[in-house]
Design an enzyme around this catalytic site. Structure first.
Site, PDB file in Angstrom:
ATOM      1  N   GLU A  72       2.699  -1.405  -6.702  1.00 56.95           N
ATOM      2  CA  GLU A  72       3.223  -2.568  -5.963  1.00 56.95           C
ATOM      3  C   GLU A  72       3.068  -3.910  -6.693  1.00 56.95           C
ATOM      4  O   GLU A  72       2.523  -4.866  -6.152  1.00 56.95           O
ATOM      5  CB  GLU A  72       2.567  -2.622  -4.570  1.00 56.95           C
ATOM      6  CG  GLU A  72       2.854  -1.355  -3.771  1.00 56.95           C
ATOM      7  CD  GLU A  72       2.084  -1.243  -2.450  1.00 56.95           C
ATOM      8  OE1 GLU A  72       1.383  -2.180  -2.073  1.00 56.95           O
ATOM      9  OE2 GLU A  72       2.202  -0.184  -1.808  1.00 56.95           O
ATOM     10  N   GLU A 118       5.483   8.626  -1.031  1.00 56.65           N
ATOM     11  CA  GLU A 118       4.799   8.355   0.252  1.00 56.65           C
ATOM     12  C   GLU A 118       5.821   8.462   1.375  1.00 56.65           C
ATOM     13  O   GLU A 118       6.058   7.509   2.113  1.00 56.65           O
ATOM     14  CB  GLU A 118       4.162   6.953   0.240  1.00 56.65           C
ATOM     15  CG  GLU A 118       3.193   6.725  -0.903  1.00 56.65           C
ATOM     16  CD  GLU A 118       2.528   5.350  -0.893  1.00 56.65           C
ATOM     17  OE1 GLU A 118       2.630   4.632   0.117  1.00 56.65           O
ATOM     18  OE2 GLU A 118       1.907   5.001  -1.910  1.00 56.65           O
TER      19      GLU A 118
HETATM   20  O1  9MR Z   1      -2.083   4.952   4.527  1.00 54.88           O
HETATM   21  C1  9MR Z   1      -2.979   3.978   4.063  1.00 54.88           C
HETATM   22  C2  9MR Z   1      -3.741   3.365   5.216  1.00 54.88           C
HETATM   23  O2  9MR Z   1      -4.620   4.331   5.779  1.00 54.88           O
HETATM   24  C3  9MR Z   1      -4.514   2.143   4.778  1.00 54.88           C
HETATM   25  O3  9MR Z   1      -5.063   1.511   5.892  1.00 54.88           O
HETATM   26  C4  9MR Z   1      -3.579   1.200   4.027  1.00 54.88           C
HETATM   27  C5  9MR Z   1      -4.324  -0.017   3.534  1.00 54.88           C
HETATM   28  O4  9MR Z   1      -3.585  -0.750   2.631  1.00 54.88           O
HETATM   29  O5  9MR Z   1      -3.001   1.864   2.932  1.00 54.88           O
HETATM   30  C6  9MR Z   1      -2.179   2.911   3.329  1.00 54.88           C
HETATM   31  O6  9MR Z   1      -1.531   3.489   2.227  1.00 54.88           O
HETATM   32  C7  9MR Z   1      -0.664   2.618   1.494  1.00 54.88           C
HETATM   33  C8  9MR Z   1      -0.660   3.105   0.071  1.00 54.88           C
HETATM   34  O7  9MR Z   1      -1.971   3.148  -0.428  1.00 54.88           O
HETATM   35  C9  9MR Z   1       0.209   2.237  -0.814  1.00 54.88           C
HETATM   36  N1  9MR Z   1       1.542   2.124  -0.268  1.00 54.88           N
HETATM   37  C10 9MR Z   1       1.641   1.733   1.124  1.00 54.88           C
HETATM   38  C11 9MR Z   1       0.795   2.664   1.985  1.00 54.88           C
HETATM   39  C12 9MR Z   1       0.936   2.321   3.462  1.00 54.88           C
HETATM   40  O8  9MR Z   1       0.411   1.039   3.712  1.00 54.88           O
END
Ligand code: 9MR
Length: 366
Positions: free
Chosen positions: A151, A256
Site C-alpha cells: 500500500e 485479499e
Molecule cells: O484483516 C486485517 C484486520 O484484522 C486488521 O484489523 C487490519 C488492520 O489494519 O488489517 C486487516 O488486513 C488488511 C491487510 O493487512 C492489508 N490490506 C487491507 C486489509 C484489510 O484492512
C-alpha cells in the site's frame, strides 16, 4: 434381519456418496490453475478450533497471517521479536503441505513505532535492513512469496507520504526489494495494494514498478487485494488491470479477496481504514441471515470473478481469500463497526456457501 442389512447398506452408501461429494476441495479443484489461499487469525494459526483447522487444511494450499507477521506484532521494538505465532504458521503450513505467503515487510500501517523515530537516511536504511534481514532471513527457503511493500500508492497515483518516503524518498521501494531478495533469494517478491482497478492508481503503480525494475531490483509480482463488492469493480475493470500489470512481465495475484454484500456507506472502496462510518440499521440489514437472492447474487459474482481468473491463469499465481468464514471477516467491522457481513466462501458454521459451490463448479470435469 434382512431389512436391517438393507438399512445398514443404504446408510453406508449414503455416507460414501457424501464423502465423495466432500472429497472435492478448492485446493484440489484449482490444482494446475493457481494456488488457493486464506488469511488466518492468531487462533486459527494455533488451531484452537479443530473444525476450522480441518477445513483450512482441506481447502487451502497457501496460508497468510492476517495480522501476526506485520512489523508492530512481529518486531514491536528495535531488539524484540515475537516469533511464536509466525513459527506456528510455518509449522502448520508444512504439516498440511501448504505454502506460506508472508504479509508484510514494509507497510506504513501496523508499523513498529521505532521506524517512526528514524529521521536520517542512515538510520532508516539500517532499520529496514535489520528488519528485512531478520524476518525474511529467518524463514528463508520456507516462504513461497512475500508482500515486500504494501500500500505505497494513493488513489491518485502519487506515492503515499509514509515515514519511508519522507526519509528516503522513492528509493526506499527498490531498497526494500533488494533487501528482501538478498535475505531470501528463493521467495517470490510482490508489491501489494487495494483499489488496484482504479485508473489513476493503476498508472501510479505501473510507474512505480517500472522504476523498481529499472533499478535492477527483483520484483516478481503484483498483488491486487480484491476487497470488492457485488457489482464494483466490473469484470472488465478487473480484467484490464490484470492485463496491464501482467504486461510489466510480472505475475499477478489476487491477495485479499472478499465480496462485501452490505450497503456501502459514502461509497467507501478499497481498504483505507481511516475511512469509517456509523453502524445504522439501514446499513446492517441482514443480521438475521442473508436473503436467498443475495446469496445467489454473491455466488454468481464469485463465479464470474473466478471464470475471469481462470481465463488468465497463465499470469495468475495465487488467489487468497481474506479470512476463512464470514464470522471471522474484518468486513464485519469496516467501514462501519459491528455489522453482520457475509463476504467469504464459508458461513459462520464453517459450512460451504452457494458461492463456494459456484467456483468449484467451474472446475468440474465435463
Ligand atoms: O484483516 C486485517 C484486520 O484484522 C486488521 O484489523 C487490519 C488492520 O489494519 O488489517 C486487516 O488486513 C488488511 C491487510 O493487512 C492489508 N490490506 C487491507 C486489509 C484489510 O484492512
Amino acid at each position: 434381519m434382512k431389512l436391517n442389512r438393507i438399512v445398514l447398506l443404504s446408510a453406508m452408501l449414503v455416507t460414501a456418496l457424501a464423502n465423495t461429494t466432500f472429497a472435492q476441495s478448492l485446493r484440489s479443484a484449482y490444482d494446475g490453475a493457481f494456488l488457493i489461499g486464506t488469511a488466518l487469525s492468531t487462533n486459527q494459526i494455533l488451531e484452537k478450533d479443530p473444525v476450522q483447522a480441518a477445513l483450512v487444511a482441506k481447502e487451502f494450499n497457501v496460508l497468510t497471517a492476517e495480522n501476526d507477521m506485520k512489523s508492530s506484532l512481529l518486531h514491536p521494538e528495535e531488539d524484540v521479536y515475537k516469533w511464536e505465532i509466525a513459527d506456528a504458521l510455518y509449522a502448520l503450513a508444512e504439516k498440511s503441505k501448504s505454502k506460506v505467503h508472508g504479509h508484510t515487510l514494509i507497510w506504513h500501517s501496523q508499523l513498529s513505532r521505532f521506524f517512526r523515530d528514524k529521521k536520517t537516511k542512515e538510520d532508516m536504511i539500517a532499520a529496514m535492513t535489520k528488519h528485512i534481514n531478520t524476518v525474511a532471513g529467518r524463514y528463508a527457503g520456507r516462504t513461497f512469496s512475500w508482500d515486500v511493500v504494501n500500500e505505497a500508492v494513493e488513489g491518485d497515483g502519487s506515492l503515499r507520504k509514509s515515514v519511508f518516503l519522507e526519509v528516503l524518498g522513492e528509493d526506499y521501494l527498490a531498497l526494500a526489494f533488494k533487501l528482501a531478495a538478498a535475505a531470501d533469494p528463493k521467495a517470490e517478491l510482490y508489491y501489494n495494494d487495494y483499489s488496484m482497478t482504479g485508473v489513476e492508481k493503476r498508472n501510479g503503480v505501473i510507474r512505480m514498478v517500472k522504476k523498481i525494475q529499472e533499478s535492477g531490483a527483483k520484483i516478481d509480482g503484483i498483488g491486487m487485494q480484491g476487497h470488492w463488492g457485488l457489482e464494483s469493480p466490473t469484470i472488465e475493470e478487473i480484467e484490464t488491470s490484470i492485463l496491464a500489470y501482467a504486461a510489466l512481465g510480472v505475475k499477478v495475484s489476487i491477495t485479499e479477496l472478499d465480496i462485501d454484500v452490505l450497503p456501502n456507506p459514502r461509497n467507501v472502496s478499497g481498504a483505507d481504514i481511516s475511512q469509517s462510518a456509523q453502524n445504522t440499521a439501514a446499513l446492517n440489514p441482514y443480521v438475521n441471515g442473508l436473503p436467498d437472492e443475495i446469496k445467489a447474487a454473491q455466488a454468481k459474482r464469485y463465479k464470474d470473478i473466478f471464470a475471469l481468473f481462470l481465463k488468465h491463469k497463465s499470469v495468475i499465481s495465487r488467489v487468497t481469500l481474506w479470512g476463512v468464514n464470514d464470522g471471522n471477516s474484518w468486513k464485519n467491522n469496516f467501514p462501519a463497526r459491528g455489522r453482520t457481513n457475509y463476504p467469504l466462501l464459508f458461513d459462520r458454521e464453517n459450512k460451504p456457501k452457494e458461492a463456494y459451490y459456484s467456483i468449484l463448479e467451474l472446475r468440474k470435469k465435463k
